[in-house]
Design an enzyme around this catalytic site. Structure first.
Site, PDB file in Angstrom:
ATOM      1  N   ASP A   1       0.829  -1.414   0.089  1.00 48.70           N
ATOM      2  CA  ASP A   1      -0.043  -0.009  -0.033  1.00 48.70           C
ATOM      3  C   ASP A   1       0.797   1.122  -0.059  1.00 48.70           C
ATOM      4  O   ASP A   1       0.407   2.425   0.740  1.00 48.70           O
ATOM      5  CB  ASP A   1      -1.064   0.146   1.095  1.00 48.70           C
ATOM      6  CG  ASP A   1      -1.961  -1.062   1.148  1.00 48.70           C
ATOM      7  OD1 ASP A   1      -2.160  -1.487   0.077  1.00 48.70           O
ATOM      8  OD2 ASP A   1      -2.272  -1.682   2.186  1.00 48.70           O
ATOM      9  N   ARG A   2       1.963   1.061  -0.604  1.00 51.05           N
ATOM     10  CA  ARG A   2       3.056   2.278  -0.616  1.00 51.05           C
ATOM     11  C   ARG A   2       3.355   2.886   0.607  1.00 51.05           C
ATOM     12  O   ARG A   2       3.962   3.979   0.665  1.00 51.05           O
ATOM     13  CB  ARG A   2       2.302   3.595  -1.361  1.00 51.05           C
ATOM     14  CG  ARG A   2       1.827   3.250  -2.856  1.00 51.05           C
ATOM     15  CD  ARG A   2       3.181   3.209  -3.599  1.00 51.05           C
ATOM     16  NE  ARG A   2       2.653   3.138  -4.994  1.00 51.05           N
ATOM     17  CZ  ARG A   2       2.498   1.959  -5.850  1.00 51.05           C
ATOM     18  NH1 ARG A   2       2.800   0.947  -5.166  1.00 51.05           N
ATOM     19  NH2 ARG A   2       2.195   1.926  -7.144  1.00 51.05           N
ATOM     20  N   LEU A   3       3.294   2.070   1.648  1.00 47.22           N
ATOM     21  CA  LEU A   3       3.455   2.357   3.282  1.00 47.22           C
ATOM     22  C   LEU A   3       5.036   2.143   3.333  1.00 47.22           C
ATOM     23  O   LEU A   3       5.367   1.429   4.256  1.00 47.22           O
ATOM     24  CB  LEU A   3       2.748   2.009   4.185  1.00 47.22           C
ATOM     25  CG  LEU A   3       1.083   2.560   4.046  1.00 47.22           C
ATOM     26  CD1 LEU A   3       0.355   1.793   4.940  1.00 47.22           C
ATOM     27  CD2 LEU A   3       1.175   4.122   4.184  1.00 47.22           C
ATOM     28  N   HIS A   4       5.899   2.324   2.426  1.00 45.91           N
ATOM     29  CA  HIS A   4       7.485   1.990   2.402  1.00 45.91           C
ATOM     30  C   HIS A   4       7.935   2.530   3.657  1.00 45.91           C
ATOM     31  O   HIS A   4       7.824   3.317   4.257  1.00 45.91           O
ATOM     32  CB  HIS A   4       7.935   2.425   1.200  1.00 45.91           C
ATOM     33  CG  HIS A   4       7.210   2.244   0.041  1.00 45.91           C
ATOM     34  ND1 HIS A   4       6.845   0.795  -0.635  1.00 45.91           N
ATOM     35  CD2 HIS A   4       6.670   3.294  -0.896  1.00 45.91           C
ATOM     36  CE1 HIS A   4       6.116   0.842  -1.468  1.00 45.91           C
ATOM     37  NE2 HIS A   4       6.049   2.160  -1.993  1.00 45.91           N
TER      38      HIS A   4
END
Ligand SMILES: Cc1cc2nc3c(=O)[nH]c(=O)nc-3n(C[C@H](O)[C@H](O)[C@H](O)COP(=O)(O)O)c2cc1C
Length: 190
Positions: A168-171
């Protein structure tokens, strides 16, 4: 991990194990007035002082770091979902260090380095072939010496960021910044 160069070394090892080709990085340099350019070079060494690459000192990148001794580099591994960003100052490695690496290079690469005025325009492929033939003759029967215009550079990092892919692009982004008392670690929003 307290030492980001140690962590980078570990990531390079894990990258090598996962991806069957040599370490390369995208290297950005800039002109004296700050206009950037980028290209891929091989990352040839890493130790507690920094990371090294080798090139022609009269190439575009060589000229740029001569006037503006700062660089940024990026290493990306698709397979591992990882990226490392490095920023720092650049200095030439010693002739001994350049020579030690030079002597590991295949003879064909050594002759090519002598033959190529890297980044200068050529009239055509023939000109390059002719220069290679000239250098092959010039050094016939002898070791090919380190050219005076060729050598290594060391990037001494002032910041290194480790990026890891997360859903979810929560890198994850962990940046190390070098301060007077050592490395300071901070987490950045993705
Ligand atoms: C995978 C790969 C590795 C490369 N490694 C080097 C290298 O270690 N040194 C080098 O001078 N050029 C290397 N090159 C070529 C550079 O990308 C570039 O074309 C050349 O150095 C001239 O760059 P400049 O005109 O910006 O100086 C490599 C290119 C690729 C695609």
């Amino acid at each position: 991990m307290d030492d980001p160069l140690q962590l980078l070394s570990t990531w390079l090892d894990e990258g090598r194990a996962a991806v069957p080709y040599q370490d390369s990085m995208t290297l950005a340099t800039a002109t004296r007035d700050g206009r950037p350019s980028a290209r891929v070079v091989l990352l040839r060494g890493i130790d507690e002082h920094g990371i090294t690459f080798f090139t022609n000192r009269t190439s575009r990148k060589g000229e740029e770091v001569r006037h503006n001794p700062h660089a940024a580099a990026v290493v990306h591994w698709w397979e591992l979902g990882r990226q490392v960003r490095i920023e720092g100052s650049v200095e030439e490695t010693s002739d001994d260090e350049s020579r030690a690496y030079w002597e590991t290079r295949p003879r064909g690469s050594q002759l090519a380095a002598w033959a190529s005025h890297q980044s200068q325009p050529l009239s055509g492929r023939n000109e390059l072939d002719r220069r290679v033939a000239e250098m092959t003759e010039r050094f016939a029967g002898a070791d090919v010496p380190l050219p005076p215009f060729w050598g290594g550079y060391r990037i001494t990092p002032t910041a290194i960021e480790f990026w890891t892919h997360r859903d979810d692009r929560l890198h994850d982004r962990i940046r190390y910044v070098r301060g007077p008392d050592g490395w300071r670690e901070e987490r950045l929003a993705p």
